[in-house]
Motif scaffolding. Structure first.
Motif, PDB file in Angstrom:
ATOM      1  N   GLU A   1      -9.264  13.914  -1.001  1.00  0.00           N
ATOM      2  CA  GLU A   1      -9.866  13.066   0.022  1.00  0.00           C
ATOM      3  C   GLU A   1     -10.550  13.962   1.044  1.00  0.00           C
TER       4      GLU A   1
ATOM      5  N   GLY B   1       0.778  -1.236   0.000  1.00  0.00           N
ATOM      6  CA  GLY B   1       0.000   0.000   0.000  1.00  0.00           C
ATOM      7  C   GLY B   1       0.805   1.279   0.000  1.00  0.00           C
TER       8      GLY B   1
ATOM      9  N   SER C   1      -9.244   4.295  -4.528  1.00  0.00           N
ATOM     10  CA  SER C   1      -7.851   4.290  -4.969  1.00  0.00           C
ATOM     11  C   SER C   1      -7.710   4.628  -6.455  1.00  0.00           C
ATOM     12  N   ARG C   2      -6.968   5.681  -6.732  1.00  0.00           N
ATOM     13  CA  ARG C   2      -6.661   6.029  -8.122  1.00  0.00           C
ATOM     14  C   ARG C   2      -5.844   4.919  -8.771  1.00  0.00           C
ATOM     15  N   LYS C   3      -4.872   4.434  -8.013  1.00  0.00           N
ATOM     16  CA  LYS C   3      -3.931   3.468  -8.561  1.00  0.00           C
ATOM     17  C   LYS C   3      -4.592   2.119  -8.859  1.00  0.00           C
ATOM     18  N   LYS C   4      -5.409   1.656  -7.920  1.00  0.00           N
ATOM     19  CA  LYS C   4      -5.902   0.296  -8.038  1.00  0.00           C
ATOM     20  C   LYS C   4      -7.284   0.217  -8.692  1.00  0.00           C
TER      21      LYS C   4
ATOM     22  N   THR D   1      -5.772  -1.080  -1.683  1.00  0.00           N
ATOM     23  CA  THR D   1      -4.332  -1.294  -1.876  1.00  0.00           C
ATOM     24  C   THR D   1      -3.656  -1.783  -0.593  1.00  0.00           C
ATOM     25  N   CYS D   2      -4.362  -1.695   0.539  1.00  0.00           N
ATOM     26  CA  CYS D   2      -3.755  -2.032   1.829  1.00  0.00           C
ATOM     27  C   CYS D   2      -3.514  -3.539   1.949  1.00  0.00           C
TER      28      CYS D   2
ATOM     29  N   ASP E   1      -1.501   6.721   2.507  1.00  0.00           N
ATOM     30  CA  ASP E   1      -1.650   5.975   1.245  1.00  0.00           C
ATOM     31  C   ASP E   1      -2.733   4.890   1.343  1.00  0.00           C
ATOM     32  N   THR E   2      -2.877   4.276   2.521  1.00  0.00           N
ATOM     33  CA  THR E   2      -3.873   3.208   2.654  1.00  0.00           C
ATOM     34  C   THR E   2      -5.213   3.744   3.157  1.00  0.00           C
TER      35      THR E   2
ATOM     36  N   SER F   1      -8.215   1.470   2.079  1.00  0.00           N
ATOM     37  CA  SER F   1      -8.022   1.367   0.635  1.00  0.00           C
ATOM     38  C   SER F   1      -7.819  -0.098   0.221  1.00  0.00           C
TER      39      SER F   1
END
Ligand code: MG
Ligand code: MG
Ligand code: MG
Length: 306
Positions: free
Chosen positions: A218, A114, A291-294, A154-155, A146-147, A152
């Motif tokens: 956020e 994450g 999450s933008r990334k995931k 991603t965590c 970040d998580t 998230s």
């Protein structure tokens, strides 16, 4: 010759904390590493640096003639300018591998977790280097950021384990309290120009030859931006210009765990298809999107045929 450790453009807490932590890791091994950042810290990062007793690393945006390490990215679009005119010696990251290339073998340490600071905690442990308590504090904050306090998608378990260990080292009793203080700082929007809000956490991506920008705010509640939607949309329009195919702004409600996605695009239908949703005006609510990334980027890549 110093190695400059760069986080990505539009610095976030992870990219700054990871630059400081990776520089400290190498310094502990007797090497000359200097953390830098490619712009001003955002309000959350500013709060985190202050709370743990750091001043912001110096600003640097050009790699010409420098030895460079990248943290929290490996995309040229997010890297310092003229990377090719410098020497890339290391990458530590937790994203998909980007488009940087090298002529020499380099130190490359990337894990699907994450946060870059989780990757770095694992690196510290691997090499038996002790984490400085102040550095542990900002690493801890970066992982919570970040998580999104472990919410998230991603965590991972590795992130939770790193937080557990870092909070002991940093002497932080209550990570909930730390996260709420960060959320308060990061979601403060009153009086901030719309263009600055769009750029607070913003990235450009190449989607099959089309330039797509994705920003994220956020928030504790969408009410925080209720009065500003018009201005935000105008800022997105300006950002898009003729250069970009699409600009998206994720208004993420951290409490409700979803995103109101603001869209300006040459092809609304493609964006609706990407998220299997319908625009109401210039936005659509997407439940569970954090999450933008995931979530955001992979859906876009699929829709754009990347
Ligand atoms: Mg980042
Ligand atoms: Mg990160
Ligand atoms: Mg982020």
């Amino acid at each position: 010759m110093s190695v400059y450790v760069f986080g990505h453009k539009s610095p976030d807490t992870d990219s700054v904390a990871a630059a400081i932590a990776f520089a400290a890791f190498n310094k502990a091994k007797g090497e000359d590493y200097v953390p830098v950042m490619q712009g001003k810290p955002n309000p959350e990062t500013e709060m985190v640096l202050k709370r743990f007793g750091f001043s912001a690393p110096e600003t640097m945006t050009d790699a010409t003639g420098k030895k460079v390490a990248l943290v929290d990215h490996s995309d040229l679009a997010q890297a310092p300018d003229n990377l090719g005119a410098g020497e890339l010696v290391a990458v530590v990251d937790h994203h998909k591998i980007g488009d940087v290339t090298t002529n020499q073998p380099i130190f490359f340490f990337n894990m699907p977790v994450g946060c870059t600071c989780t990757v770095l905690k694992i690196l510290y442990d691997l090499e038996g280097v002790k984490v400085d308590p102040k550095v542990a504090g900002i690493m801890l904050a970066a992982i919570l950021s970040d998580t999104v306090n472990f919410k998230s998608p991603t965590c991972t378990e590795a992130d939770k384990k790193a937080v557990k260990e870092l909070k002991e080292i940093a002497g932080v009793q209550d990570t909930e309290e730390l996260f709420m203080e960060m959320l308060k700082a990061k979601s403060a929007v009153a009086g901030v120009p719309a263009m600055d809000l769009l750029h607070r956490d913003y990235k450009d991506f190449d989607m099959n030859g089309k330039k797509v920008g994705v920003g994220q705010l956020e928030l504790a509640t969408l009410d925080q931006v209720a009065e500003m939607r018009e201005a935000l949309y105008e800022a997105m329009k300006t950002q898009k210009g003729g250069e970009r195919h699409t600009v998206l702004l994720m208004l993420t409600d951290v409490v409700k765990e979803g995103t109101d996605l603001m869209v300006i695009s040459d092809d609304d239908g493609l964006i609706e298809k990407a998220f299997d949703n319908k625009l109401a005006g210039n936005s659509m609510w997407i439940d569970g999107m954090m999450s933008r990334k995931k979530q955001t980027v992979p859906n876009l890549q699929k829709a754009f045929g990347c």
